[in-house]
Design an enzyme around this catalytic site. Structure first.
Site, mmCIF file in Angstrom:
data_model
loop_
_atom_site.group_PDB
_atom_site.id
_atom_site.type_symbol
_atom_site.label_atom_id
_atom_site.label_comp_id
_atom_site.label_asym_id
_atom_site.label_seq_id
_atom_site.Cartn_x
_atom_site.Cartn_y
_atom_site.Cartn_z
ATOM 1 N N LYS B 79 0.851 -1.185 0.000
ATOM 2 C CA LYS B 79 0.000 0.000 0.000
ATOM 3 C C LYS B 79 0.891 1.241 0.000
ATOM 4 O O LYS B 79 1.895 1.293 0.728
ATOM 5 C CB LYS B 79 -0.884 -0.028 1.253
ATOM 6 N N SER B 154 -9.725 1.588 2.983
ATOM 7 C CA SER B 154 -8.871 2.376 2.132
ATOM 8 C C SER B 154 -7.810 1.570 1.365
ATOM 9 O O SER B 154 -7.247 2.071 0.404
ATOM 10 C CB SER B 154 -8.136 3.427 2.978
ATOM 11 N N SER B 178 -9.773 -0.765 7.188
ATOM 12 C CA SER B 178 -9.211 -0.542 5.853
ATOM 13 C C SER B 178 -8.492 -1.729 5.233
ATOM 14 O O SER B 178 -8.147 -1.688 4.053
ATOM 15 C CB SER B 178 -8.245 0.645 5.887
#
Lengths: 490, 489
Positions: B79, B154, B178
């Site tokens: 990420k 997210s 997330s």
């Protein structure tokens, strides 16, 4: 003493002292702590506030803060936590400062100070640990952040451990304020936790001062930029006078922050309190609480050195020194240590003699040496050697002073210097009598006058004899001989 | 079976046994990535050259007979909120558009050391603030199951990369759900470790007291393998826990039999889509079949999870994001003085959701409001942890659906932040309690054919029980059908 012409007004002062700790690394990262140097050379992602970095606690800084709090008689918090103090400033890398808020390391201490033989107790509100900011240089405009052409940032200082010591508003005069700051500086120096150099900013003093009729509360004025103990006194004296004048003229003092201008010898308004910040303090989620072990605290208490005030009291009581001498000897740890070392190795000289050499002769020699009283460039045993030589009569007092100056210059021993420079005292009566006779022969009227009870030429004769012996004649022996010969012949 | 379709465990053992080379695996994933990236837009930055170089290193180690790390030659995606030295790291924000970190996150270092080959950095909601990845300042990531739908957020890019076959595993971060919510919406496994188990050093902070990195994988075994690599104390993170790391992979076989599992009423019924509820109920029946003792538990504070979360997380964020000021790195928009430069930089660099949360957080920390908002939320947070503790007197694990809905349409919730916030209703409580949780695929919704996830919640530091139950469940359920995109090659 401070202004005294308006006894109906009372001065209230509180001091906020920031002290940079002399740990080898910064508060939350491994960068070295230091002063000056090329800008931005003692930095890393952590103290530059790079995204994703986290603070890790410097244990030495916690230890030093705890020692300070203990020396000031504070209660040590069984659990203390860090908070974030949020505000934007370009020399603060994260735009928040990791500081302490409602649970500092130490609270409720006190400090005893002396002014003109009177003792005052100043309460300590708190001692807490935080990180220092970087340094900004605002170029162009007025040299202030909002009208500068551009600003340069040096983050070498960012993250240096800083202890904030806040006094209660117990101080009633600029003289007491100066004494408090002086005493605090001495304590910090004794603890060995800071360089306490006000000119380099490793000790910074801010003051709050208000003036009001007894029982009433005055408007608080904060004073910044006092870069020496002398300017603490001068700034507060100025501000006390200014506020008194405002009040006496029927005016009101504005709650504000003022800047001490050393050259102009004035305080100038920086901002008023209406522009106060909301720092949005909240507990720092990146750090865990400090919970000092009882055993560790006990150990720190045991390790605590004798503090300056205790040392002075000991010198007075046990060694019979005057309060003045004791006060000079305890003013830095190094000076007191030097005195004690010298006293321990002196064979002939007593405490009073050794003390006199330190407080009078050495102090005047050290005045020319930067940081001389913090780092006297001679050893206690060398000093003892010198003091003994004078006590034994091997050197006269003034020869001793000469040798002492050379000792401080060269770092060599007293005997070595005396021998190399041929400084010695002649006490041999035969040799000295010859010199006296020669002087009398050259100046026949002197003998006549002395014999007839006119003492005026005595000094002249002494001088002539000393000249003839190249300054080495033992003045005591010489004067004794003259007296015996001319004034009180048996 | 193509190499890119395999799990991390498979790939590692094929490489270790010299059946395939790390280079072949890497090339397979790179070409698969190129094939579907235009459709899913998982990545913000691709690093094929670095991946090839790392694969070559692994192949030489294999040839030399050197000891191999547990992930030797396994491609991975991180990420883009995890700092990677020398590789641009943006947090999907324009304010870090040009930011190349001078250091790597502990998580990244541990993965490199274990032999992982990084293919690139995945898309996310800007600073991890969002539940659909639509708050990225750069691109909209699509759900591999339906390109008209969001991957969740997210960590949407991390989930879509794994679901689309671009990488066998990825790392996400979870602040309020997330990792778990996008894993559920993309039909993959997502694990949020106990707070403090995986070091946060190098994760660009959103909410420091909640953020945790964790694996997104195609099965539970891979989740255990990756967790094994990234877990454990780090001296650079004071909040990382000193406890020894247990053998997660070894614990997988412990099974479910005899475990007491509680269904949390507040986050499993009302507010949850009926088709999701139905699939979840079947999953619970499966657990019972496997020998679990099922009960229902009511934890009243869970109903306040979202409220508490949206007071605490933005407060911390408002402070964490203050450092993005144009002074030292990242975007700078010049102005006549420093304060104006700060304002212009932040106005141009932050997107609307980030600004909204900075405002919310600044407000709840302000003097006069602190006690009523931030402090009260912290107190309520301890009540949630207490509710958990009470439930764990009766149960070994708690379960709920991972998300109240399946993947929603692109743009469906962007106009209504509050509805968007409710996407995290099931995941927020364990975040607030600092406890472990995992989302495992529970089948497809009978309504829209999209994946549904079941969430297993464990006591803090009890990842082993959680993983063994999730593993047994997964084995019993059997593999999920593959997303339609899978067959394009």
């Amino acid at each position: 003493m401070s202004t005294t012409e308006a006894p109906d007004l009372v001065t209230t002062i509180g001091l906020e002292v920031h002290v940079e700790l002399k740990t080898s690394t910064k508060m939350f990262c491994g960068c070295p702590v230091g002063f000056g140097g090329e800008p931005n050379t003692r930095v890393c992602p952590v103290c530059l506030g790079h995204p994703g970095t986290l603070p890790t606690m410097n244990e030495k800084a916690v230890e030093y803060t705890t020692k300070i709090a203990m020396a000031l008689g504070c209660d040590i918090a069984p659990r203390s936590i860090f908070h974030r103090k949020n505000y934007f400033y370009p020399d603060m890398p994260k735009n928040y400062q990791i500081s302490q808020y409602d649970l500092p390391v130490g609270e409720r201490g006190s400090l005893e100070v002396e002014v003109d033989g009177e003792f005052y107790t100043v309460g300590i509100t708190r001692a807490h640990l935080e990180e220092d900011t970087g340094k900004s240089i605002h170029v162009g405009g007025g040299g202030r952040i909002h009208d500068a052409d551009y600003s340069l940032e040096d983050f070498n200082r960012a993250g240096t451990p800083l202890v904030e010591i806040v006094s209660e508003p117990d101080i009633t005069s600029p003289a007491i304020a100066r004494a408090y700051a002086t005493e605090l500086r001495a304590i910090l120096e004794y603890l060995g936790v800071s360089d306490v150099r006000m000119e380099e900013g490793s000790m910074r003093v801010d003051a709050n001062i208000s003036v009001a009729p007894p029982g009433e509360r005055g408007k608080k004025v904060e004073i910044k930029n006092m870069n020496s103990l002398r300017s603490v006194y001068r700034a507060l004296e100025y501000e006390e006078r200014r506020q008194r004048e405002v009040l006496r003229a029927g005016g009101t003092v504005t709650q504000s922050t003022r800047h001490w201008d050393e050259k102009a010898a004035k305080t100038k308004e920086l901002r008023t309190k209406e522009e106060a910040f909301d720092y949005r303090y909240f507990p720092e989620p990146d750090l865990v609480p400090l919970e000092p072990a009882v055993e560790w605290l006990r150990q720190l208490r045991e390790e605590q050195p004798e503090l300056p005030i205790e040392r002075a009291k000991r010198y007075e009581r046990k060694l019979g020194l005057t309060p003045y001498d004791a006060g000079v000897l305890r003013s830095t740890k190094a000076l007191g240590d030097l005195f004690e070392e010298a006293l321990a190795s002196a064979k002939k000289a007593d405490a009073k003699q050794v003390s006199n050499w330190v407080t009078n002769d050495l102090m005047s020699v050290l005045a020319a040496v930067p940081e001389g009283t913090k780092n006297p460039p001679l050893t206690g045993s060398n000093l003892a050697e010198l003091v003994d030589m004078v006590a034994e009569g091997a050197l006269s007092k003034s020869q001793g002073q000469q040798v002492l100056t050379k000792m401080v210059e060269t770092g060599l021993g007293a005997r070595e210097i005396a021998e190399e420079s041929g400084i010695k005292q002649v006490s041999d009566e035969g040799a000295l009598e010859e010199a006296i006779d020669a002087a009398l022969a050259a100046n026949p009227d002197v003998a006549e006058r002395l014999r007839s009870g006119d003492n005026k030429p005595f000094g002249f004769l002494m001088g002539e004899v000393m000249k003839a012996t190249k300054g080495q004649g033992n003045p005591k022996v010489v004067s004794g001989l003259i007296r015996r010969k001319l004034i009180h012949p048996d | 079976m193509q190499l890119w379709e395999r799990t991390a465990a498979d790939v590692a053992s094929l490489i270790a046994s010299k059946e395939v080379s790390a280079a072949e695996v890497t090339e397979s994933c790179i070409s698969r990535t190129n094939e579907v990236e235009g459709d899913v837009l998982s990545y913000l930055t691709l690093t094929p050259e670095a991946a090839r170089a790392k694969a070559a290193e692994v192949d030489s180690a294999v040839a030399a007979g050197d000891p191999l790390g547990p992930l030797a030659g396994v491609p991975m995606a991180l990420k883009d909120i995890i700092c990677t030295q020398g590789t641009r790291t943006t947090a999907a924000s324009k304010i870090l558009d040009n930011y190349i970190p001078p250091y790597s996150a502990t998580v990244a270092e541990r993965l490199y050391a274990a032999g992982g080959t990084m293919l690139g950095k995945t898309n996310l909601d800007e600073f991890a603030m969002g539940s659909s990845t639509e708050n990225s300042a750069y691109q909209i990531t699509k759900n591999p199951w339906d390109l008209e739908r969001v991957p969740g957020g997210s960590s949407g890019g991390s989930a879509s990369a794994v679901a689309a076959g671009q990488a066998p595993f990825s790392i996400g971060t979870d602040t309020g759900g997330s990792i778990r919510q996008p894993a559920a919406l993309c039909g993959v496994v997502g694990l949020k470790p106990t707070y403090g188990l995986v070091p946060r050093y190098g994760l660009i902070a959103f909410a420091s007291s909640l953020d945790q990195a964790g694996p997104i994988t195609r099965d539970v075994r891979d989740a255990a393998i990756v967790l094994q690599v990234i877990a454990g104390q780090d001296p650079r993170d004071s909040t990382s826990l000193p406890s020894p790391v247990p053998d997660y992979v070894g614990a997988l076989a412990k099974g479910i039999d005899g475990l007491r599992i509680g269904v949390v009423k507040e986050i499993s019924g009302e507010g949850v889509d009926p088709a999701v509820q139905a699939r979840f109920r079947e999953a619970v029946q499966l657990l019972e079949k496997l020998g679990a003792k099922i009960g229902e538990v009511s934890l009243s504070t869970f109903g306040f999870g979202i409220d508490i979360y949206y007071l605490i997380a933005p407060a911390e964020a408002s402070s964490n994001l203050a450092r993005f000021d144009g002074v030292r790195y990242g975007l700078r928009v010049d102005g006549p003085d420093v304060a104006t430069m700060n304002s212009l930089t932040r106005a141009a660099g932050f997107g609307p959701e980030v600004k909204r949360r900075i405002m919310l957080g600044t407000y709840s920390l302000s003097s006069g409001y602190y006690d009523a908002y931030y402090l009260k939320a912290q107190k309520a947070r301890t009540l949630i942890a207490r509710d958990f503790a009470r439930a764990y007197e009766e149960f070994d694990l708690l379960v709920s659906p991972t998300a109240p809905t399946t993947a929603f349409k692109l743009g469906e919730k962007t106009q209504d932040p509050l509805t968007m916030y409710l996407s995290d209703i099931c995941t927020v409580p364990s975040s607030l309690a600092g406890a472990a949780a995992i989302s495992v695929p529970a089948g497809l919704s009978s309504d829209d054919g999209l994946p549904v996830g079941i969430q297993f919640m464990a006591r803090p530091m009890d990842e082993t029980t959680m993983l063994s139950a999730a593993y047994a469940f997964e084995q019993e359920l059997g593999p999920l059908p593959k997303p339609p995109l899978w067959s394009t090659s």
